[in-house]
Design an enzyme around this catalytic site. Structure first.
Site, PDB file in Angstrom:
ATOM      1  CG  ASP A  33      -6.228 -10.449  14.876  1.00  0.00           C
ATOM      2  OD1 ASP A  33      -5.318 -11.744  15.033  1.00  0.00           O
ATOM      3  OD2 ASP A  33      -6.589 -10.423  14.341  1.00  0.00           O
ATOM      4  CE  LYS A  55      -1.695 -14.982  10.746  1.00  0.00           C
ATOM      5  NZ  LYS A  55      -2.765 -14.438  11.015  1.00  0.00           N
ATOM      6  CG  MET A 169      -3.900  -6.834   4.585  1.00  0.00           C
ATOM      7  SD  MET A 169      -3.411  -8.868   4.642  1.00  0.00           S
ATOM      8  CE  MET A 169      -4.532  -9.602   3.730  1.00  0.00           C
TER       9      MET A 169
HETATM   10  N1  SAH Z   1     -10.353  -8.513   8.796  1.00  0.00           N
HETATM   11  C1  SAH Z   1     -10.122  -7.073   8.701  1.00  0.00           C
HETATM   12  C2  SAH Z   1      -8.739  -7.541   7.373  1.00  0.00           C
HETATM   13  C3  SAH Z   1      -7.614  -8.368   7.646  1.00  0.00           C
HETATM   14  S1  SAH Z   1      -6.174  -7.860   7.043  1.00  0.00           S
HETATM   15  C4  SAH Z   1     -10.841  -5.855   8.386  1.00  0.00           C
HETATM   16  O1  SAH Z   1     -11.961  -6.769   8.407  1.00  0.00           O
HETATM   17  O2  SAH Z   1     -10.857  -4.851   8.606  1.00  0.00           O
HETATM   18  C5  SAH Z   1      -5.295  -6.055   7.900  1.00  0.00           C
HETATM   19  C6  SAH Z   1      -5.486  -5.218   6.335  1.00  0.00           C
HETATM   20  O3  SAH Z   1      -6.854  -4.234   6.897  1.00  0.00           O
HETATM   21  C7  SAH Z   1      -4.009  -4.016   6.760  1.00  0.00           C
HETATM   22  O4  SAH Z   1      -3.155  -4.660   6.237  1.00  0.00           O
HETATM   23  C8  SAH Z   1      -5.141  -2.642   6.096  1.00  0.00           C
HETATM   24  O5  SAH Z   1      -5.184  -3.297   4.403  1.00  0.00           O
HETATM   25  C9  SAH Z   1      -6.458  -3.209   6.808  1.00  0.00           C
HETATM   26  N2  SAH Z   1      -7.010  -1.852   7.862  1.00  0.00           N
HETATM   27  C10 SAH Z   1      -7.221  -2.867   9.300  1.00  0.00           C
HETATM   28  N3  SAH Z   1      -7.671  -1.812  10.146  1.00  0.00           N
HETATM   29  C11 SAH Z   1      -6.916  -1.100   9.529  1.00  0.00           C
HETATM   30  C12 SAH Z   1      -6.212   0.763   9.845  1.00  0.00           C
HETATM   31  N4  SAH Z   1      -7.451   0.721  11.204  1.00  0.00           N
HETATM   32  N5  SAH Z   1      -6.721   1.538   9.079  1.00  0.00           N
HETATM   33  C13 SAH Z   1      -6.193   0.755   7.358  1.00  0.00           C
HETATM   34  N6  SAH Z   1      -6.486  -0.081   8.001  1.00  0.00           N
HETATM   35  C14 SAH Z   1      -6.006  -1.244   7.991  1.00  0.00           C
END
Ligand code: SAH
Length: 502
Positions: A33, A55, A169
């Site tokens: 990803d 994406k 998100m």
């Molecule tokens: N599966 C992932 C989430 C995927 S959705 C998890 O468990 O973390 C993607 C969203 O996750 C982003 O839009 C943001 O809101 C959050 N996100 C993921 N990594 C991040 C990071 N390093 N810092 C802040 N937000 C993060």
């Protein structure tokens, strides 16, 4: 073979699970990803196929393509790691990928990860539950659906439920989300914390209220935390003494690792720029090999660098060949290099005098009844302090070229690192040869603050017109970190430093 859905954790590569790492190291295909840290991809074996499944805005329909890739590579028997940011099943469409694999009859396993929904707030000093403040946490997407009901989510019900709300998100629609929660009855003064780029060196947390969320400038990726816990500020990764500092390390290839890891522990973002590399001596090592054949005829073997230790030990097949001469080292790094091969140094200068002249002073006098002999395997361009000092004491010193330090040609330097080096906050120069090369490439006007390892390097930098902001007395990470902190005008707080990784 199996397809493994592996949670990569949030921005810090250190938060991958051990099982995830073990699988990555065996992967034949890695489908990753956008938010996955590049360092994790480097764990895959050199021949592995890396497939970018990120994406980007406007490419929302790649999910079917991703599932097809997983099925195709799984069917042909490859060990596939599907590396997903955070945890695979938290708002990451991991469930759909598993359904597609199962429908196609491809074996699949899931390896949980650290989700940003919990780790993001946590690293900003916000516990998602806290006695007396929140007994529940809800993780919700702010992405899908119509603006009036962002996410197709019943925001009024969430507002009424209370507790902690973690929105992923949600950056784009933060104003609508805040309005929907207010309309649902949540208090306008409810604390909100917004954590951008969580777990990485550029993590930034902003604190506001539900009333202020819509007007806050925020960059994705970010986690939005709503609820009384967002008013807490416990330990945050942003408290680390070098958090956010961008530091260039110019040591030779292969010598950047341990210091880089330690500086990252202090919160720095490290840019590796190996200006030099270690090559074999001009004669390919013939003279060194011949001298090593005469080891019993020497009283001492003296080392002033890790490279010299490695050049010698890589040519010794049987450790007992080293039983004769005593072993002298200039400092802790060369001592540790010997220790890794089960050799204990007999002599090291006292703390504070760990340089060639200090080693010469620490040497005993030669035996009175016969000539005393020292073998000094050294760099082609070595400085004369040690042999001069020993000869002044009456030792016979045999110098032999064990390796040479060569400048890495400009075209072989990673261009991204070169570019970043110009705008970084600080650069660490470890040896006079690195100073010369840095000066050649960047002149004296480059913006990073200059930190030198040791007084000899600092003097060389001053000679070439570089303004040196701080000198690390010793090469250990703790000393380098405190020199960096001084150079950046944010001295380390008193108290125990993080342990230096071995
Ligand atoms: N599966 C992932 C989430 C995927 S959705 C998890 O468990 O973390 C993607 C969203 O996750 C982003 O839009 C943001 O809101 C959050 N996100 C993921 N990594 C991040 C990071 N390093 N810092 C802040 N937000 C993060």
């Amino acid at each position: 073979m199996t397809v493994y859905l592996v949670g990569a954790g949030p921005g810090d590569p250190g938060l991958l699970t051990r099982r995830g790492e073990a699988l990555l190291r065996r992967a034949e295909v890695v489908v990753y990803d956008r938010l996955v840290h590049p360092e994790l991809l480097a764990l895959a074996p050199p021949g592995a196929l890396l497939v970018d499944a990120g994406k980007r805005p406007g490419e929302a329909h790649r999910q079917a393509w991703i599932s097809e890739q997983l099925v195709a590579h799984g069917r042909r028997g490859a060990l596939v790691v599907r590396l997903k940011g955070g945890d695979p099943y938290v708002l990451g469409r991991g469930g759909e990928e598993v359904e597609a694999l199962q429908a196609a009859g491809v074996p699949v396993e899931v390896v949980p990860g650290v989700t940003s929904a919990v780790a993001g707030p946590e690293l900003a000093g916000v516990p998602v539950t806290h006695r007396g403040l929140a007994t529940s946490v809800t993780v919700v997407t702010g992405h899908v659906g119509e603006p009036s009901t962002p996410g197709g989510v019943d925001w009024s019900a969430l507002a009424a439920a209370g507790g902690t709300l973690v929105v992923l998100m949600g950056v784009e629609r933060r104003a609508e989300i805040a309005a929907a929660l207010l309309a649902g009855g949540r208090d306008a003064q409810t604390p909100v914390a917004v954590v951008e780029r969580a777990a990485g060196p550029r993590q930034r947390t902003q604190r506001t209220t539900l009333a202020g969320l819509g007007d806050l400038a925020v960059e994705a990726p970010a986690v939005i935390v709503v609820g009384p816990v967002a008013g807490l500020r416990l330990w945050s990764a942003e408290d680390r003494p070098l958090h956010g500092a961008r530091v260039v390390l110019t040591r030779p290839e292969g010598r950047i690792g341990p210091l880089a890891e330690a500086l990252a522990e202090y919160g720095a973002e490290v840019i590796g720029l190996p200006l030099q590399r270690i090559g074999p001596p001009a004669d390919g090592g013939a003279a060194l090999a011949a001298r090593l054949g005469e080891l019993p005829a020497f009283d001492w073997l003296a080392f002033t660098s890790v490279e010299a230790v490695e050049a010698v030990l890589s040519r010794v097949r049987d450790g007992r060949a080293l039983a004769g001469p005593r072993l002298a080292v200039v400092g802790p790094a060369s001592e540790a290099a010997l220790a890794r091969r089960f050799l204990v140094a007999d002599l090291r200068p006292p703390a504070g005098a760990e340089r060639a002249s200090g080693l010469a002073s620490a040497f005993p006098d030669p035996p009175g009844d016969r000539p005393g002999r020292v073998l000094f395997p050294r760099a082609a361009q070595a400085r004369p302090e040690l042999p001069d000092g020993l000869r002044a004491k009456g030792w016979e010193v045999v110098e032999v070229e064990a390796y040479r330090t060569e400048p890495v040609p400009l075209e072989d330097l990673p261009s991204k690192a070169l570019e970043e080096a110009r705008t970084a906050d600080a650069v660490v120069l470890a040896a006079p040869s690195a100073v010369a090369r840095y000066r050649e490439l960047f002149g004296t006007e480059a913006s990073p603050r200059v930190v030198c390892l040791g007084p000899t390097t600092a003097a060389a930098a001053a000679d070439l017109g570089l303004a040196v902001q701080a000198v690390a007395a010793r090469p250990e990470p703790a000393a380098v970190a405190s020199a960096l902190a001084r150079a950046l005008g944010r001295p380390l707080p008193a108290g125990p430093a993080p342990a230096d990784p071995q």
